[in-house]
Design a protein around this motif. Sequence first.
Motif, short mmCIF file in Angstrom:
data_model
loop_
_atom_site.label_atom_id
_atom_site.label_comp_id
_atom_site.label_asym_id
_atom_site.label_seq_id
_atom_site.Cartn_x
_atom_site.Cartn_y
_atom_site.Cartn_z
N SER A 154 -4.54 -0.46 -3.58
CA SER A 154 -3.72 -1.08 -4.62
C SER A 154 -2.69 -2.01 -4.01
CB SER A 154 -3.01 0.01 -5.43
OG SER A 154 -2.11 -0.57 -6.33
N ASP A 155 -2.36 -3.07 -4.73
CA ASP A 155 -1.30 -3.97 -4.26
C ASP A 155 0.08 -3.46 -4.64
OD1 ASP A 155 -2.91 -5.80 -2.96
OD2 ASP A 155 -3.26 -6.95 -4.79
N ASP A 156 0.12 -2.41 -5.47
CA ASP A 156 1.40 -1.79 -5.77
C ASP A 156 1.86 -1.05 -4.52
OD1 ASP A 156 1.21 -2.72 -8.38
OD2 ASP A 156 0.14 -0.93 -9.05
N ASP A 157 2.88 -0.26 -4.63
CA ASP A 157 3.35 0.49 -3.48
C ASP A 157 3.02 1.96 -3.60
OD1 ASP A 157 6.28 -1.55 -3.03
OD2 ASP A 157 4.40 -1.57 -1.93
N GLN B 298 -6.79 -2.55 3.31
CA GLN B 298 -7.38 -2.66 1.97
C GLN B 298 -8.81 -3.16 2.04
OE1 GLN B 298 -4.32 -5.00 0.00
NE2 GLN B 298 -3.45 -3.15 -0.92
N ARG C 17 -1.71 -4.31 6.21
CA ARG C 17 -2.10 -3.82 4.88
C ARG C 17 -3.36 -4.48 4.34
NH1 ARG C 17 1.67 -2.37 -0.27
NH2 ARG C 17 0.15 -0.91 -1.10
N ALA C 18 -3.48 -5.78 4.45
CA ALA C 18 -4.68 -6.46 3.93
C ALA C 18 -5.93 -5.97 4.67
CB ALA C 18 -4.53 -7.98 4.07
#
Length: 115
Positions: free
Chosen positions: A97-100, A42, A38-39
């Motif tokens: 976004s760091d949300d889901d 992003q 994920r990182a």
Amino acid sequence: MRYSITHHGVPIGTVDLKVDGGRADGVVSILPAYAAIRALVQRATKAVADVRNHSRTARVNRREQFREAAELTRELELVDDTGHRVDTDYIVLHDESDDDPPVLTAIGVRDSLHG
């Protein structure tokens, strides 16, 4: 049709795709293994946005992240519901976004998927 997106053979998400003119877009339902990249996704999303926006930061600081984004694109694969790899020109994941939120994807598909 429902497909899996894999990273080094590990499923990271599933997506329903409709092909239009050699391109397919969809919302990826992420799987637990997505957390491992994920990182990276992003950072790649940010690097591509900076380049598109002609940001000075992109020219100076984002060259490495853009290279990393291109490498990630080559490491992703599309797999059909029978477990067969589908030929693609690219798979681009978009996650800012760091949300889901859902992860959006753009996929360049070869003629074998058209129909």
